[in-house]
Design an enzyme around this catalytic site. Structure first.
Site, PDB file in Angstrom:
ATOM      1  N   CYS A  40       0.826  -1.217   0.000  1.00 38.37           N
ATOM      2  CA  CYS A  40       0.000   0.000   0.000  1.00 38.37           C
ATOM      3  C   CYS A  40       0.856   1.260   0.000  1.00 38.37           C
ATOM      4  O   CYS A  40       1.693   1.437   0.881  1.00 38.37           O
ATOM      5  CB  CYS A  40      -0.924   0.008   1.207  1.00 38.37           C
ATOM      6  SG  CYS A  40      -2.446  -0.855   0.849  1.00 38.37           S
ATOM      7  N   CYS A  97     -11.400  -0.023 -44.551  1.00 35.46           N
ATOM      8  CA  CYS A  97     -11.048   1.380 -44.258  1.00 35.46           C
ATOM      9  C   CYS A  97     -12.290   2.263 -44.330  1.00 35.46           C
ATOM     10  O   CYS A  97     -13.063   2.190 -45.283  1.00 35.46           O
ATOM     11  CB  CYS A  97     -10.001   1.862 -45.268  1.00 35.46           C
ATOM     12  SG  CYS A  97      -9.577   3.609 -45.079  1.00 35.46           S
ATOM     13  N   CYS A 139       0.182   3.406 -37.006  1.00 34.90           N
ATOM     14  CA  CYS A 139      -1.087   3.479 -37.736  1.00 34.90           C
ATOM     15  C   CYS A 139      -2.050   2.402 -37.262  1.00 34.90           C
ATOM     16  O   CYS A 139      -3.257   2.643 -37.131  1.00 34.90           O
ATOM     17  CB  CYS A 139      -0.856   3.379 -39.237  1.00 34.90           C
ATOM     18  SG  CYS A 139       0.102   1.943 -39.748  1.00 34.90           S
TER      19      CYS A 139
END
Lengths: 437, 453
Positions: free
Chosen positions: A139, A347, A388
């Site tokens: 923690c 596309c 891309c």
């Protein structure tokens, strides 16, 4: 049907999906609901020493970041360990374990870094019938200021020492939970192993300020005008967790050490990724806190269906399967050449591949061809970077296609070499090792 | 209420029904709806929606501004290109413009709701009275604008921004043009057209003179003599005739007049409507008239168009809207004769049509539709008056690519020119671009003049 039964350091559960030590496992009411929903095990929210329990803030404890449509991507919390009396927790744990003997019940523990403290609590936990303990060395907020949690997890020597005490004073399996708020995760993992831990679990939450309120100029969650750093979790931390799991899985010094994978597991696919990177099971928290306990049903069926489709019969068939494929950058094959390919039927002509490549990468994607909006990869410019692919909003529209050895790489004008060659022997590397005469 | 009484009557519905029928067709998105809708935008590069917009609004940018909690910045992005972006958000046939081009159509046959997002942002800005433009230093140039419709208002606003003094000559009582008089009531509720006019005029430097009509009260020559430049944006004021026997009978109406009357009526119960209505035409006006007669309580409303569905000027969206309201659309029918009984319209004889050798001809087969009210919605015409020797082209004002007419220092745009589609957004673009052309002319003229002074 794939066999999802899990045996993690001798702790058996009907599936590899455990709930991590966190708010969802704070008390019997929640844990009973979790088991009814199908969770294989729970790590009970961290127990502290006997005496007055810790207190939590009474303002907001969580902050978040969101993706599109306000989908929760990352959660940050400043809640501490259990704020309930130790004996109440122990009593409930014992009852729940009796009610659900086939499920795993692990006690998370955080007490001061003193031998007497650990020696005192371990028999109490053992008496509940819990299947094991998890040492909360992770923690990052609140408890660490008091010398516990991440304050221990950041010092390998302390880890080794505490693990040793635990192994000395209990027969229960010991899982050491690691904090990611360190520079090299292998060091605390090695220390835990040296102390004799049965397993490690990781990652705990990451130190974070999740957002800032721009009206009050205070971090979120804001408590009375101030905020503090909290522990970051949820889908956003998964990549960090995967890397840390893999680092331990492939480290020769900790190779084979059982790992319980934690960090952003939200779907069966996330879980499978942890498993193939070397985790023996996974722990989940944020996904349950976002959607409720029912999500485990998606995880169970998804993992099972994927295993069936791929012919994997048990968890042993998949655990660690990706570990041999994790390597250092210097060993990547520099003769492997890939080019992006855009599926023109898929596309939608958003143009994001083009502008990403044009503005920020290698000017390798057209915008117009013969005056018509048309996005196509120019292979003589494409370095195969994959940007891309990542920005395209349509799945599988752009893919990376590896060039066959012997074909021409139009960018370099060279034929693709069929032989493996990496940076260690590359002529541009001043440190390159010379081949033996 | 006499809902089914034959003849043309007012008050066919209960007040509650009128209220419901003429409420906002698409209410403004609330903040949450806007965020959800905005999240769907892909922020395309050189976005197809932007290319499809006649005013070239930077749509990806304004939607991203909405998604980041900045509707005011979003509104400015819209108004930078289209000061009437609020009305365009309501009346644009987005399904054939930006939303048709949206790549989400290719992806999943459901575009980003660009029109409704534009309305959200512009409504926020207008309701908060946020203004983004100030006048430049006064130039001392005075420009006359004829017509306070979308073209004239867009032109005047751009000219005022440049510091010129603008006078708009408007034939009707109110400014707004078709936005005020020609749009179906449910598309622009709560007097939006006038609120938008006020918003546009708030920039200052624009004086609107109402009740002055070109050709009746003044001529183009008067304007060229007294102003540095003139912009003509008076729209179309004529209506095509049916060319059918009996078209002057009581009960035969111009759809354009009906739409205007309904818009101006504060109490829609005062607008009379027939029990059986036939609308002749296939464009937006026919749809707007037909739908609204149905909403006024007509029992049976039929649009008759002389060609096929695919030839209709009304968009598929508008056709579906009409169908959803219970309007029947019939094709390949042309009016032949209006039938009277007791001096009132009682029906219309229609002739079936077909295309023979590329020409539309009647087949000789006829049928009669019972009707007590008939609307003509077969197109509007340009009425040249007071224009002197101004050159026309295709019965409208001829302009070049910058909006210049054949007369020096006179520009034109909007429906009165023959260029582009007869859409509000096209008119705005033409008015705006003419203003830019006027500015260039005045700037070019000003410098040499100053140099030799």
């Amino acid at each position: 049907m794939a066999d999802l039964r899990n045996n993690f350091v001798g702790i058996k559960s009907p599936n590899p999906f455990w709930l991590a030590s966190a708010p969802p496992t704070d008390k019997a009411y929640n844990v009973e609901r979790a088991f009814k929903a199908g969770w294989g095990g729970v790590v009970w929210k961290t127990l502290g020493e006997e005496g007055p329990p810790v207190v939590n803030v009474n303002g907001p404890r969580y902050g978040a970041i969101w993706g599109a449509d306000r989908r929760l991507l990352g959660l940050n919390n400043i809640e501490l360990i259990t704020d309930r009396d130790l004996y109440t927790n122990l009593r409930e744990m014992k009852q729940v374990k009796m009610n659900w003997p086939d499920r795993a019940l692990i006690a998370s523990i955080m007490v001061p870094c003193e031998e007497e403290s650990w020696k005192a609590i371990l028999p109490l936990v053992e008496e509940t019938g819990a299947d094991g303990i998890e040492l909360n060395f992770g923690c990052p907020h609140g408890m660490s200021e008091r010398g516990m949690g991440a304050a221990v997890g950041q010092v390998p020597e302390y880890i080794e020492m505490v693990v040793r005490w635990c192994k000395q004073y209990t027969r229960m399996p010991v899982i050491t939970k690691l904090t990611p708020n360190i520079t090299d995760i292998r060091k605390p993992a090695r220390a835990a192993k040296a102390g004799g831990t049965d397993a490690v679990s990781l990652i705990n939450t990451i130190n974070s300020i999740v957002s800032v309120d721009l009206d009050s100029f205070a971090p979120n969650p804001t408590v009375g005008g101030k905020g503090t750093h909290g522990g970051y979790c949820g889908p956003a931390v998964k990549p960090i967790a995967l890397n840390m799991v893999a680092e331990i899985a492939r480290d020769p010094e900790t190779y084979g050490l059982p790992i319980s994978g934690i960090g952003g597991v939200t779907t069966w696919r996330d879980a499978a990724e942890f498993l193939v990177l070397g985790a023996g099971n996974v722990q989940v928290c944020t996904a349950a806190m976002t959607y409720g306990f029912k999500i485990v049903q998606e995880m169970i069926t998804g993992l099972s269906d994927w295993m069936d489709a791929k012919g994997h019969r048990s968890l042993d068939d998949i655990c660690g399967r990706a570990v041999p494929n994790v390597t250092d950058w210097q060993y990547l094959n520099l003769n492997y050449i890939a080019k992006a390919h855009i599926d023109q039927d898929a596309c939608i002509k958003c143009g994001r591949c083009h502008i990403a490549c044009e503005d920020t990468s290698h000017q390798a994607i057209t915008q117009f061809v013969d005056g018509v909006r048309h996005f196509e990869v120019m292979e003589d410019e494409c370095v195969g970077c994959n940007l891309c692919v990542n920005v395209c909003p349509v799945e599988n529209c752009i893919t990376m296609v590896g060039l066959e050895p012997g074909t021409l790489d139009q960018r370099t004008g060279k034929t693709v070499d069929p032989n493996y060659a990496n940076w260690t022997t590359h002529p541009n590397n001043p440190m390159a090792r010379q081949a033996a005469e | 209420m006499g809902t089914t009484q034959s003849g043309i009557h007012r008050g066919r519905l209960t007040p509650a029904e009128y209220e419901t029928n003429f409420s906002d067709l698409h209410p403004r998105l609330d903040d949450h709806e806007a965020l959800v809708a905005a999240d769907r935008c892909y922020f395309c590069h050189d976005a197809p929606c932007m290319t499809a917009c006649p005013t070239s609004i930077d749509i990806p940018l304004f939607i991203r501004q909405i998604s980041t909690g900045n509707p005011i910045g979003s509104a400015k992005t819209i108004f930078d290109q289209n000061i009437l972006g609020g009305m365009c958000a309501r009346v644009c046939p987005t399904e054939t413009l930006c939303e048709q081009a949206c790549v989400r159509n290719t992806a999943e046959h459901r575009p980003v709701e660009i029109g409704r997002l534009q309305r959200y942002a512009t409504d926020v800005a207008i309701s908060e009275n946020q203004h983004f433009y100030e006048r430049a230093a006064r130039t001392g140039k005075a420009i006359a604008v004829v017509g306070a419709g979308p073209a004239g208002l867009a032109c005047a606003h751009r000219l005022a921004m440049a510091g010129h003094d603008v006078v708009i000559f408007e034939a009707r009582e109110k400014a707004g043009g078709l936005n005020e008089y020609g749009i179906a009531t449910y598309k622009a509720v709560d007097d939006f057209a006038q609120r938008e006019v006020d918003y546009v005029l708030a920039i200052g430097g624009i004086e609107v003179k109402n009740g002055l009509k070109l050709g009746r009260d003044f001529t183009l020559a008067d304007l060229t003599a007294n102003f540095d430049a003139v912009f003509l944006g008076m729209g179309l004021s004529g209506v095509n005739a049916l060319g059918a026997e009996g078209e002057n009978l009581p009960g035969v109406y111009d759809a354009v007049d009906f739409i205007a009357e309904l818009r101006q009526a504060t109490d829609k119960a005062t607008v009379p409507v027939g029990r059986r209505v036939v609308v002749i035409g296939g464009g937006m006006t026919a749809i707007d008239a037909a739908v609204q007669t149905k909403l006024l309580g007509a029992e049976e409303v039929t649009i008759c168009y002389r060609r096929g569905k695919e030839h209709m000027n009304a968009s598929p969206f508008e056709q579906d809207l009409a169908a959803s309201k219970g309007v029947m659309i019939r094709h390949w029918l042309q009016p032949k004769r209006v039938i009277a009984r007791d001096g009132q319209v009682a029906g219309i004889e229609m002739e079936y049509t077909e295309i023979q050798d590329g020409r539309l001809v009647g087949t000789g087969e006829t049928g009669v539709l019972t009707a007590d009210q008939i609307f003509k919605a077969i197109g509007q015409t340009f009425e040249a008056a007071g224009l002197g020797a101004l050159a026309l082209s295709g019965n409208r004002i001829a302009i070049d690519s910058e909006g210049r007419t054949s007369v020096a220092n006179v520009w034109a745009g909007g429906d009165c020119v023959k260029a582009g589609e007869d859409l509000t957004v096209t008119s705005v673009a033409q008015g705006r671009d003419a203003a830019d052309s006027i500015n260039r002319m005045l700037a070019a003229g000003a410098q040499p003049a100053a140099a030799v002074a």
